[in-house]
Design a protein around this motif. Structure first.
Motif, PDB file in Angstrom:
ATOM      1  N   LEU A   1      20.539  79.143  37.459  1.00  0.00           N
ATOM      2  CA  LEU A   1      21.266  79.892  38.482  1.00  0.00           C
ATOM      3  C   LEU A   1      22.685  79.346  38.641  1.00  0.00           C
ATOM      4  O   LEU A   1      23.639  80.112  38.816  1.00  0.00           O
ATOM      5  CB  LEU A   1      20.524  79.845  39.819  1.00  0.00           C
ATOM      6  CG  LEU A   1      19.131  80.475  39.853  1.00  0.00           C
ATOM      7  CD1 LEU A   1      18.626  80.564  41.289  1.00  0.00           C
ATOM      8  CD2 LEU A   1      19.110  81.842  39.190  1.00  0.00           C
TER       9      LEU A   1
ATOM     10  N   ASP B   1       8.826  85.805  35.894  1.00  0.00           N
ATOM     11  CA  ASP B   1      10.023  86.647  35.867  1.00  0.00           C
ATOM     12  C   ASP B   1       9.733  88.038  35.310  1.00  0.00           C
ATOM     13  O   ASP B   1      10.504  88.974  35.525  1.00  0.00           O
ATOM     14  CB  ASP B   1      11.112  85.969  35.037  1.00  0.00           C
ATOM     15  CG  ASP B   1      12.486  86.543  35.307  1.00  0.00           C
ATOM     16  OD1 ASP B   1      12.770  86.865  36.479  1.00  0.00           O
ATOM     17  OD2 ASP B   1      13.271  86.687  34.358  1.00  0.00           O
TER      18      ASP B   1
ATOM     19  N   GLY C   1      16.638  84.707  41.884  1.00  0.00           N
ATOM     20  CA  GLY C   1      17.455  84.860  40.687  1.00  0.00           C
ATOM     21  C   GLY C   1      18.043  86.256  40.569  1.00  0.00           C
ATOM     22  O   GLY C   1      19.172  86.434  40.087  1.00  0.00           O
ATOM     23  N   ARG C   2      17.300  87.256  41.039  1.00  0.00           N
ATOM     24  CA  ARG C   2      17.828  88.621  41.059  1.00  0.00           C
ATOM     25  C   ARG C   2      18.991  88.731  42.043  1.00  0.00           C
ATOM     26  O   ARG C   2      19.946  89.480  41.818  1.00  0.00           O
ATOM     27  CB  ARG C   2      16.748  89.622  41.457  1.00  0.00           C
ATOM     28  CG  ARG C   2      15.552  89.737  40.521  1.00  0.00           C
ATOM     29  CD  ARG C   2      15.932  90.162  39.132  1.00  0.00           C
ATOM     30  NE  ARG C   2      14.841  90.701  38.354  1.00  0.00           N
ATOM     31  CZ  ARG C   2      13.831  90.017  37.830  1.00  0.00           C
ATOM     32  NH1 ARG C   2      13.742  88.721  38.043  1.00  0.00           N
ATOM     33  NH2 ARG C   2      12.909  90.604  37.089  1.00  0.00           N
TER      34      ARG C   2
ATOM     35  N   LYS D   1      22.287  87.783  40.534  1.00  0.00           N
ATOM     36  CA  LYS D   1      22.871  88.796  39.654  1.00  0.00           C
ATOM     37  C   LYS D   1      23.641  89.869  40.408  1.00  0.00           C
ATOM     38  O   LYS D   1      24.543  90.499  39.840  1.00  0.00           O
ATOM     39  CB  LYS D   1      21.767  89.447  38.818  1.00  0.00           C
ATOM     40  CG  LYS D   1      21.113  88.502  37.826  1.00  0.00           C
ATOM     41  CD  LYS D   1      19.995  89.205  37.065  1.00  0.00           C
ATOM     42  CE  LYS D   1      19.323  88.247  36.084  1.00  0.00           C
ATOM     43  NZ  LYS D   1      18.209  88.898  35.354  1.00  0.00           N
ATOM     44  N   VAL D   2      23.273  90.099  41.689  1.00  0.00           N
ATOM     45  CA  VAL D   2      23.909  91.204  42.417  1.00  0.00           C
ATOM     46  C   VAL D   2      24.880  90.739  43.501  1.00  0.00           C
ATOM     47  O   VAL D   2      25.387  91.551  44.271  1.00  0.00           O
ATOM     48  CB  VAL D   2      22.843  92.141  43.036  1.00  0.00           C
ATOM     49  CG1 VAL D   2      22.000  92.782  41.950  1.00  0.00           C
ATOM     50  CG2 VAL D   2      21.959  91.406  44.048  1.00  0.00           C
TER      51      VAL D   2
ATOM     52  N   GLU E   1      14.024  93.498  42.255  1.00  0.00           N
ATOM     53  CA  GLU E   1      15.394  94.007  42.258  1.00  0.00           C
ATOM     54  C   GLU E   1      15.717  94.717  43.575  1.00  0.00           C
ATOM     55  O   GLU E   1      16.809  94.569  44.122  1.00  0.00           O
ATOM     56  CB  GLU E   1      15.600  94.940  41.062  1.00  0.00           C
ATOM     57  CG  GLU E   1      15.698  94.162  39.749  1.00  0.00           C
ATOM     58  CD  GLU E   1      15.607  95.052  38.526  1.00  0.00           C
ATOM     59  OE1 GLU E   1      15.571  96.297  38.693  1.00  0.00           O
ATOM     60  OE2 GLU E   1      15.574  94.510  37.404  1.00  0.00           O
TER      61      GLU E   1
ATOM     62  N   ARG F   1      31.606  82.986  38.094  1.00  0.00           N
ATOM     63  CA  ARG F   1      32.174  83.890  39.094  1.00  0.00           C
ATOM     64  C   ARG F   1      33.334  83.214  39.813  1.00  0.00           C
ATOM     65  O   ARG F   1      33.163  82.203  40.498  1.00  0.00           O
ATOM     66  CB  ARG F   1      31.084  84.271  40.103  1.00  0.00           C
ATOM     67  CG  ARG F   1      29.841  84.904  39.477  1.00  0.00           C
ATOM     68  CD  ARG F   1      30.080  86.352  39.151  1.00  0.00           C
ATOM     69  NE  ARG F   1      30.348  87.073  40.381  1.00  0.00           N
ATOM     70  CZ  ARG F   1      29.385  87.543  41.182  1.00  0.00           C
ATOM     71  NH1 ARG F   1      28.105  87.367  40.873  1.00  0.00           N
ATOM     72  NH2 ARG F   1      29.705  88.199  42.288  1.00  0.00           N
TER      73      ARG F   1
ATOM     74  N   ALA G   1      24.854  80.728  35.874  1.00  0.00           N
ATOM     75  CA  ALA G   1      25.218  82.131  36.100  1.00  0.00           C
ATOM     76  C   ALA G   1      26.278  82.263  37.187  1.00  0.00           C
ATOM     77  O   ALA G   1      27.210  83.066  37.067  1.00  0.00           O
ATOM     78  CB  ALA G   1      23.962  82.923  36.486  1.00  0.00           C
TER      79      ALA G   1
END
Length: 253
Positions: A126, A72, A105-106, A109-110, A80, A133, A129
């Protein structure tokens, strides 16, 4: 030559020859042996080389799999950019699979907050995270948790995948080769990845340029089974053309 360029050249030579020698590298790259040793230490910390007496060996030759935390920390800017480029492959609504991995995993995040999606994952971090949402419906695949990758594997993860039909699978890989396809060190993890590709109408590979040219123990997909490969500009144009000739569209972010 900047340090990063020199280290990429060292890594390229190690993968091509199977090992590199400190004295030879110093002479051919016109730097001191101390500089080469620092480069090898940096590459070992990145998880791509393993130091041996007098030189280093690429980790794929040893069947070595770096830990998730180590991976990571490598190629973060590239990952990214890849993740942001992958947003163009999202369906407007529907369902997706996000494979366990540092680049995928990135993507987690987006993910946009204005799109209703069902997201299938095999990674507890994951899933945690994503669960926060409100616009996402998260399905977490069960099974045995691999400590090295924090991915769930084996039958309890495989059985649900056999009955799922998703729009897009966003896949991670350890290696990508024209002759051997997409590979990973662990056969159990390869089986999950294979089932994910099969469950999806379209498959998108997220892989930085260091993954190309590597082969690990277990193949989980041929390049012809992948619709889109999203990588970074570190993959040169000729390599990208070779990958595209095998079937997928190639995007260099």
């Amino acid at each position: 030559m900047y340090a990063e360029e020199r280290q990429q050249e060292i890594l390229r030579r190690a993968r091509a020859a199977g090992r590199v020698d400190v004295v030879t590298l110093a002479a051919e790259l016109d730097v001191t042996t101390e500089t080469i040793r620092r480069d090898l230490t940096a590459l070992e910390r990145a998880g791509v080389l393993r130091r041996v007496h007098g030189g280093a060996i690429p980790v794929e030759r040893l069947g070595f799999e770096p830990a998730l935390a180590t991976r990571d920390e490598v190629m973060t800017a590239e990952k990214e950019r890849i993740a942001k480029a992958a947003l163009a492959e999202l369906p407007e609504d529907g369902s997706i699979i996000i494979d366990a991995g540092t680049t995928t995993g990135r993507l987690v995040k987006v993910l946009p907050a204005d799109r209703e999606l069902t997201v299938v994952v095999n990674s507890p971090p994951l899933a945690t995270a994503l669960a926060a949402r409100a616009n996402l419906h998260v399905i977490m695949l069960g099974g045995r948790l691999r400590g090295k990758t924090l991915a769930t594997v084996d039958d309890w993860a495989l059985r649900p995948l056999a009955h799922l039909n998703v729009d897009v699978a966003f896949m991670a890989t350890n290696g990508c080769s024209l002759t051997r396809g997409l590979t990973t060190p662990d056969p159990a993890e390869a089986a999950i990845k294979r089932a994910m590709v099969k469950a999806a109408q379209r498959s998108v590979l997220l892989a930085d340029h260091t993954k190309f040219g590597n082969t690990y123990l277990a193949t989980f997909a041929e390049l012809s089974e992948i619709d889109v490969v999203i990588t970074d500009t570190g993959l040169d144009v000729a390599q990208a053309a070779d990958v595209a000739a095998a079937g997928p569209e190639v995007i260099r972010a």
